[in-house]
Design a protein around this motif. Structure first.
Motif, short mmCIF file in Angstrom:
data_model
loop_
_atom_site.label_atom_id
_atom_site.label_comp_id
_atom_site.label_asym_id
_atom_site.label_seq_id
_atom_site.Cartn_x
_atom_site.Cartn_y
_atom_site.Cartn_z
N MET A 1 13.35 23.80 6.15
CA MET A 1 13.59 22.72 7.11
C MET A 1 14.49 21.64 6.49
N ALA B 1 8.42 26.73 4.07
CA ALA B 1 8.82 26.24 5.39
C ALA B 1 9.45 24.86 5.30
N THR B 2 8.86 23.99 4.46
CA THR B 2 9.43 22.65 4.26
C THR B 2 10.79 22.73 3.60
N ASN C 1 10.77 27.03 12.88
CA ASN C 1 11.26 26.07 11.89
C ASN C 1 12.55 25.41 12.36
N GLY D 1 12.59 23.10 17.93
CA GLY D 1 11.58 23.34 16.91
C GLY D 1 10.21 22.87 17.36
N ARG E 1 7.84 25.92 18.10
CA ARG E 1 7.12 26.01 16.82
C ARG E 1 7.87 26.87 15.80
N GLY F 1 11.80 16.50 6.57
CA GLY F 1 12.73 17.50 7.06
C GLY F 1 13.80 16.98 8.00
N SER G 1 9.55 15.79 11.35
CA SER G 1 9.06 15.57 9.98
C SER G 1 9.85 14.47 9.28
#
Length: 433
Positions: free
Chosen positions: A294, A290-291, A23, A17, A21, A346, A343
């Motif tokens: 993830m 996207a969050t 997800n 990821g 880049r 995530g 993250s």
């Protein structure tokens, strides 16, 4: 063997990821399917059932409602008004930026949204007032983080959901999330106070003078959105707090049992739409899809890890290999290192939170200490220019010269300062408890 394979899959998913880049959650779903079905003999239905539906629903519902305040400009206008009130005391501007970011983020804007519209305002104020870029950057970054950790805001809700999934009762999860919020509020305040009052930054700001243009008043939609947001926060917080204060009251227990922040947010979204407080399509587009992917994708892979016994194995190793008094510190350091490449919401918390109940039970520790240590450690390095927070602040720099100047300050001063502050806090937390 299978446990090591799952751990390797988590590391590879994060690495892929970071490199591509793409997800991380999509890689995690793929690995969950391949390892779960073909390595562990689970059925496809069991893998699909590992999608954390409740966490997904709650985050979606809450973010949808809060997005109305973003879409119609309520939060940005509120930030302008709050900072304007501090124009006569420029030396207190870092605190105004911090508390404004905290308040706006706690009202549901979320970390990235607050940084997106407050970082440019803050860096512009740095130019006008003599406030150092590093002080302004830390104030807006850690304020946005702290507010997002509030129990009814985006990160706080995710933390509570992960705790409940790990086996922590709802009431305890609420208290633990409150502890995380208070901790991430106190640490930056101490650091910012040191920068303002123990260096030359405060004197430079006090001697400066800058002109601030009065922002326009909130319009009808923005006023109604603000009151609706405050009402929802009050309702969401009142029931669990009342239940903690009056645990034996049947009426309070009944009402608390019927409260669900996801369903309440859905109801308030309908009210917002009926009052025409924002465009439905824009509000939907503002949801952090996207969050969500993830968090839920990594959640599926973590569920496979739990099924394979990986979490219990790691918890047992940590419980037997590390002195109990050092466990919170170790958790904080591991979380800080993981956060450099992934993250907090995530990857870091979904990976580490499931280990907490077993380790806390084995070592006789309060789970809240470990949950706090993980989040404090993870968010300490979020201002690094290689992280999403630091890169957003760099992107908000008004000139290439200021961007070039800020990069080494974030990397060599702000990130290490945040890490050391988190390390000291986790050490103190360990000894106090």
């Amino acid at each position: 063997m299978m446990s090591m394979l799952v751990v390797a899959a988590i590391v590879v998913a994060v690495a892929l990821g970071y490199k591509t880049r793409i997800n991380i959650g999509l890689f995690a779903i793929a690995f969950a399917y391949l390892i779960g079905c073909f390595g562990m003999g689970l059925s496809p239905s069991e893998i699909i059932g590992m999608w954390p539906l409740k966490i997904f629903f709650v985050i979606f519902s809450v973010c949808l409602f809060y997005s109305f305040a973003t879409v119609n400009g309520t939060l940005e206008k509120l930030a302008e008004h709050l900072i304007y009130q501090c124009r006569t005391v420029p030396q207190l501007l870092p605190f105004a930026v911090f508390f404004t970011a905290t308040a706006i983020s706690a009202m549901g804007a979320g970390y990235y949204t607050v940084l997106a519209f407050m970082a440019p305002i803050t860096l512009l104020l740095c130019q006008r007032t003599g406030m150092s870029l590093i002080t302004g950057g830390m104030a807006v970054n850690y304020g946005a983080l702290s507010g997002a950790n509030f129990v009814s805001s985006q990160s706080g809700i995710i933390f509570r959901g992960l705790m409940v999934n790990a086996g922590i009762p709802e009431n305890e999860a609420f208290i633990n999330a409150a502890g995380i919020f208070v901790s991430t509020l106190v640490i930056p305040l101490v650091v910012i106070s040191g920068l303002v009052f123990m260096t030359g930054h405060g004197k430079a700001m006090k001697a400066s003078a800058y002109l601030a243009t009065a922002p326009t008043p909130l319009n009808r939609e923005q006023k109604m959105t603000l009151w609706l947001t405050l009402l929802m926060m009050a309702i969401v917080l009142a029931a669990p707090i009342a239940n903690i204060i009056l645990p034996d009251n049947a009426t309070v227990s009944f009402i608390n049992a019927k409260m669900d922040i996801g369903l309440i947010a859905s109801l308030f979204s309908v009210v917002a739409l009926l009052l025409k407080l924002g465009d439905e399509r824009k509000a939907m587009a503002s949801v952090p899809w996207a969050t969500l992917i993830m968090i839920c994708g990594v959640g599926m892979l973590i569920s496979v890890a739990i099924k394979a016994g990986t979490i219990d194995l790691l918890a047992s190793w940590m419980g037997n290999s590390i002195p109990p008094i050092m466990v919170p510190v170790v958790f904080g350091v591991v979380a800080a290192f993981m956060s450099l490449f992934s993250s907090t919401l995530g990857v870091v918390t979904p990976a580490l939170f499931p280990m907490v109940p077993a380790i806390a039970s084995t070592l006789g520790l309060d789970p809240m200490i470990l949950f706090i240590a993980i989040v404090v450690g993870s968010q300490a390095t979020s201002i690094s220019p290689f992280s999403s927070g630091g890169s957003l602040i760099l992107g908000a720099c008004p000139t290439e010269e200021s961007r070039t100047s800020l990069f080494p300050q974030l990397l060599l001063r702000a990130a290490p300062l945040g890490f050391v502050a988190a390390l000291i806090f986790n050490l103190l937390l360990t000894f106090v408890y």
